[in-house]
Design an enzyme around this catalytic site. Structure first.
Site, mmCIF file in Angstrom:
data_model
loop_
_atom_site.group_PDB
_atom_site.id
_atom_site.type_symbol
_atom_site.label_atom_id
_atom_site.label_comp_id
_atom_site.label_asym_id
_atom_site.label_seq_id
_atom_site.Cartn_x
_atom_site.Cartn_y
_atom_site.Cartn_z
ATOM 1 N N HIS A 188 -9.827 -28.351 -3.560
ATOM 2 C CA HIS A 188 -8.349 -28.469 -2.760
ATOM 3 C C HIS A 188 -8.514 -29.806 -2.082
ATOM 4 O O HIS A 188 -9.630 -30.305 -1.893
ATOM 5 C CB HIS A 188 -8.574 -27.336 -1.676
ATOM 6 C CG HIS A 188 -7.395 -27.167 -0.888
ATOM 7 N ND1 HIS A 188 -7.157 -28.031 -0.005
ATOM 8 C CD2 HIS A 188 -6.105 -26.318 -1.142
ATOM 9 C CE1 HIS A 188 -5.774 -27.975 0.430
ATOM 10 N NE2 HIS A 188 -5.512 -26.833 -0.071
ATOM 11 N N ASP A 314 0.605 -21.495 -0.708
ATOM 12 C CA ASP A 314 0.101 -22.412 0.213
ATOM 13 C C ASP A 314 0.404 -21.983 1.675
ATOM 14 O O ASP A 314 0.474 -22.817 2.492
ATOM 15 C CB ASP A 314 0.587 -23.761 -0.096
ATOM 16 C CG ASP A 314 -0.666 -24.912 0.142
ATOM 17 O OD1 ASP A 314 -1.670 -24.640 0.605
ATOM 18 O OD2 ASP A 314 -0.800 -25.984 -0.401
HETATM 19 C C1 1DF Z 1 -0.863 -30.030 4.262
HETATM 20 C C2 1DF Z 1 -1.146 -29.074 3.166
HETATM 21 C C3 1DF Z 1 -2.072 -30.078 5.010
HETATM 22 C C4 1DF Z 1 -2.212 -28.638 3.039
HETATM 23 C C5 1DF Z 1 -3.271 -29.535 4.908
HETATM 24 O O1 1DF Z 1 -4.411 -29.685 5.698
HETATM 25 C C6 1DF Z 1 -3.459 -28.894 3.740
HETATM 26 C C7 1DF Z 1 0.384 -30.404 4.792
HETATM 27 C C8 1DF Z 1 -4.185 -30.260 6.938
HETATM 28 O O2 1DF Z 1 1.281 -29.906 4.158
HETATM 29 O O3 1DF Z 1 0.410 -31.569 5.278
HETATM 30 O O4 1DF Z 1 -4.515 -28.353 3.508
HETATM 31 N N1 1DF Z 1 -2.426 -27.698 1.721
HETATM 32 O O5 1DF Z 1 -3.033 -26.893 1.631
HETATM 33 O O6 1DF Z 1 -1.687 -28.093 0.703
HETATM 34 MN MN MN Z 2 -3.663 -25.479 0.142
#
Ligand code: 1DF
Ligand code: MN
Length: 351
Positions: A188, A314
């Site tokens: 991830h 997500d």
């Molecule tokens: C975001 C997306 C931020 C995910 C994340 O961690 C994250 C985002 C701060 O939308 O800015 O893990 N994600 O899971 O894709």
């Molecule tokens: Mn994610």
């Protein structure tokens, strides 16, 4: 949205969301302590300086929802027609913490907290193991405990490990344990390491918008091109966000990889048993987390095969029930849709 969203399989399939995030209080506290200390890398500063402190509606929603493993999450799943969620400790897990003892404790206790939630909602929640890959020996033990005692279904590693990558020798025990224990390895994204981030923060492009895919696809390609899947032919690598863009580029990646090998361009790149098409169709699994986008999903199915592409929402980073309706309406066959939403996840995560 053209139809009602219900759980229970009324459309011929259950919906299983496979890249869903939670946090523990001590995890977020430790990350925010690091941000406040001024010693976090630029990527962490940018992400958690924002998500951890911004009073905006989006970030307040995300903070509250990350910390909940109860009725709030179940209610959100019910409202979006999501039957089951595969949950993992949110990025960056504990990978950026400077103190290994603290990192190990937060990962281990996070696994226990997730286990309790899975026991409370046994037909709704499934766990992925959190490790502290900066300590490979601990991580191997936690993978064993996660599989054998907690009954979890995979491991999430949040891409680079303080600027290092899983193809490096010190991480070999982690890859071997995933293969031996038959645990899928979900890579991830997280904030980019200082060695790579350049001016992406200045440009507003370091996070989920773009930087995540650049760094995570780089990580995955390092595993493919250095022969990890020749050493572990049964290991399954999972990538979210439309396989971080790789299927779209696969012809060129493979062509240039072969060309580089033929001309002996790079000492580290050695001939492999197969080409990159083979590994993408044999050892890589994709989810559409954050990318409810028909052209991308159909490209993944065409390039990787209909057995290797899974649904993910997500949550809570992208919680839009109408996107689930869009995925119900995808113009793929009914059999492909059932694989996408349900049976591929059941097969690869062993639910
Ligand atoms: C975001 C997306 C931020 C995910 C994340 O961690 C994250 C985002 C701060 O939308 O800015 O893990 N994600 O899971 O894709
Ligand atoms: Mn994610």
């Amino acid at each position: 949205m053209s139809h009602e969203l219900k759980t229970g399989g009324d459309r011929g399939y259950l919906r299983i969301a496979t890249e869903e995030a939670f946090a523990t209080h001590e995890q977020l506290d430790a990350i925010m302590d690091l941000v406040r200390s001024g010693h976090a890398d630029q990527g962490t500063m940018s992400l958690w300086g924002f998500y951890g402190t911004s009073p905006s509606e989006r970030t307040t929603f995300i903070r509250e929802r990350l910390l909940d493993l109860g009725e709030l999450r179940i209610g959100a799943m019910d409202a979006a027609g999501i039957d089951k969620a595969v949950l993992a400790m949110t990025s960056p897990g504990v990978q950026n913490l400077p103190d290994d003892e603290q990192a190990r404790g937060i990962a281990r206790r996070g696994n226990d907290i997730l286990k309790a939630a899975c026991e409370k909602y046994p037909d709704r929640f499934y766990g992925m193991i959190a490790v502290a890959p900066q300590d490979p020996a601990f991580s191997v033990e936690e993978l064993k405990r996660g599989k054998e005692e907690l009954g979890f279904h995979g491991v999430q590693i949040n891409s680079h490990i303080k600027g290092h990558y899983l193809d490096e020798e010190q991480f070999e025990p982690i890859l071997k344990a995933c293969a031996d224990l038959d645990l899928p390895l979900y890579i991830h994204p997280q904030g980019l390491p200082d060695s790579m981030i350049g001016d992406m923060v200045g440009a507003g492009l370091d996070g989920a918008i773009y930087g995540f895919a650049v760094e995570t696809s780089y990580h995955a390609l390092r595993l493919l091109t250095t022969g990890v899947f020749d050493r572990y032919p049964n290991l399954q690598l999972m990538l979210g966000h439309g396989c971080e863009g790789l299927p779209y580029m696969l012809y060129r990646l493979n062509y240039m990889h072969q060309a580089g090998l033929r001309s002996g361009r790079y000492p580290r790149l050695k001939p492999l048993q197969h080409d990159l098409f083979h590994y993408m169709r044999t050892n890589v699994l994709a989810t559409n987390s954050g990318l409810p986008f028909g052209p991308a999903i159909k490209t993944m199915i065409e390039v990787m095969g209909e057995d290797r592409v899974m649904y993910a929402m997500d949550y809570p980073y992208q919680y839009l029930p109408e996107e689930v309706g869009m995925m119900d309406d995808l113009d793929i066959t009914d059999a492909q849709k059932k694989k996408f939403f349900q049976t591929n996840a059941e097969r690869w995560f062993k639910l």
